[in-house]
Design an enzyme around this catalytic site. Sequence first.
Site, PDB file in Angstrom:
ATOM      1  N   GLU A  92       0.828  -1.195   0.000  1.00 28.41           N
ATOM      2  CA  GLU A  92       0.000   0.000   0.000  1.00 28.41           C
ATOM      3  C   GLU A  92       0.864   1.247   0.000  1.00 28.41           C
ATOM      4  OE1 GLU A  92      -4.302  -1.115   1.850  1.00 28.41           O
ATOM      5  OE2 GLU A  92      -2.776  -0.529   3.311  1.00 28.41           O
ATOM      6  N   CYS A 112       6.338  -6.162   7.337  1.00 23.99           N
ATOM      7  CA  CYS A 112       7.371  -5.571   8.194  1.00 23.99           C
ATOM      8  C   CYS A 112       7.741  -6.553   9.299  1.00 23.99           C
ATOM      9  CB  CYS A 112       6.866  -4.266   8.806  1.00 23.99           C
ATOM     10  SG  CYS A 112       8.107  -3.404   9.819  1.00 23.99           S
ATOM     11  N   CYS A 116       5.761  -3.760  15.676  1.00 26.92           N
ATOM     12  CA  CYS A 116       5.329  -2.750  16.648  1.00 26.92           C
ATOM     13  C   CYS A 116       3.858  -3.001  16.983  1.00 26.92           C
ATOM     14  CB  CYS A 116       5.513  -1.349  16.077  1.00 26.92           C
ATOM     15  SG  CYS A 116       7.224  -0.962  15.635  1.00 26.92           S
ATOM     16  N   GLY A 159       7.055  -1.526   6.145  1.00 26.12           N
ATOM     17  CA  GLY A 159       8.447  -1.956   6.165  1.00 26.12           C
ATOM     18  C   GLY A 159       9.379  -1.071   6.959  1.00 26.12           C
ATOM     19  N   GLU A 160      10.570  -1.607   7.233  1.00 23.83           N
ATOM     20  CA  GLU A 160      11.648  -0.907   7.930  1.00 23.83           C
ATOM     21  C   GLU A 160      12.701  -0.515   6.889  1.00 23.83           C
ATOM     22  OE1 GLU A 160      14.310   0.918   9.522  1.00 23.83           O
ATOM     23  OE2 GLU A 160      12.748   0.411  10.988  1.00 23.83           O
ATOM     24  N   LEU A 219      10.638   6.793  18.371  1.00 22.23           N
ATOM     25  CA  LEU A 219      10.915   6.475  19.772  1.00 22.23           C
ATOM     26  C   LEU A 219       9.686   5.862  20.438  1.00 22.23           C
ATOM     27  CD1 LEU A 219      12.992   9.570  20.995  1.00 22.23           C
ATOM     28  CD2 LEU A 219      13.822   7.290  20.401  1.00 22.23           C
ATOM     29  N   HIS A 220       8.580   6.607  20.486  1.00 18.45           N
ATOM     30  CA  HIS A 220       7.284   6.153  20.990  1.00 18.45           C
ATOM     31  C   HIS A 220       7.262   5.861  22.489  1.00 18.45           C
ATOM     32  CE1 HIS A 220       6.396   6.200  16.845  1.00 18.45           C
ATOM     33  NE2 HIS A 220       6.878   5.020  16.544  1.00 18.45           N
ATOM     34  N   CYS A 337      -1.335   6.933   9.591  1.00 17.83           N
ATOM     35  CA  CYS A 337      -0.104   6.363  10.134  1.00 17.83           C
ATOM     36  C   CYS A 337      -0.401   5.139  10.989  1.00 17.83           C
ATOM     37  CB  CYS A 337       0.612   7.438  10.961  1.00 17.83           C
ATOM     38  SG  CYS A 337       2.135   6.872  11.729  1.00 17.83           S
TER      39      CYS A 337
END
Length: 351
Positions: A92, A112, A116, A159-160, A219-220, A337
């Site tokens: 996407e 991914c 997360c 993805g990373e 970071l989150h 997001c």
Amino acid sequence: MKNVLLGRSAAELEDWAVAQGHKSFRGRQIHDWLYNKGVKSLSEISALPKQWRTELEAQTFRVGRLKLVHQSVAADATTKLLLATDDGETIETVGIPTDQRLTVCISSQVGCPMACRFCATGKSGLQRSLATHEIVDQVLSVREAMDRRPSHVVFMGMGEPLLNSEAVLETIRCLNTDLGIGQRRITVSTVGVPKTLPQLAELAMEKLGRAQFTLAVSLHAPNQQLREELIPTAHAYPYDDLLDDCRHYLDLTGRRVSFEYILLGELNDHPEHAAELADRVGGFQSHVNLIAYNPIEEEEFKRPTSQRIEAFRRVLERRGVAVSLRASRGLDQNAACGQLRRQHLTGSDLT
């Protein structure tokens, strides 16, 4: 992929045309048709001799465009595309318009591996990394779907990116030199992969001359313990090591680092968390981008109230941290997001 033309520079296409027994200007013609006209097959390039087009297709040379499977448009005009690759995988990409710009949020992998907890993409794991032409195509596909020239590109889709850094950097080169999008209008977002940030800076300088794109580090959380709860792979990358690598990246490139922080209601959005985050990134040439959580089906995290978001932001500002709040776009089409996956909406059901 040696038989794919999309993603090659003008100079590479000129050399390729000469190697095929033709004049170098034929390579420049192909470049124009690939990037300006957006052709999807060699047969469409009418500027080339018909016999040569036939020969190229017989030799399995191809443009390398993806197939549009589904397109959805949100109430705010955010447009999400589901694209299929030649091997049947799907990805996407999202076009996010405003009056002044069109930002394309692109994917660097199919799925991914980072998993997360707050992100839909990681729920299905990683299938493979994307090739350069598959990443570049996303920008062309959004340009076609929205009939508008993209001005900004963010590697914040599936993805990373740092697990596919070669293709990502080659894509940046292509976006910059072949599509005319300035490096400073391109952002690469990473959740953090040990030892890759200094390598990214060095590889970027080798491939691009200078690393002028923006690096955004997710970071989150303000500390290692909470970060590991949200990002399973964080256990392999201590918080202090990640920040040290960010400082090293800044030293190598001279470019400010942006820190991304998803606010999860009553989990990481307390004023105390903001104060701890400010202590971590204070005195650092950086910027904090706050993102309110966008719901996904598999998790019961809550979107924070506007009051909690504002309180968090005020704490950072009072402590001298540059901070902004990202507007959520495309929520009604699962295009915001953290909501991207390899599916599309049919009615109210995911298929």
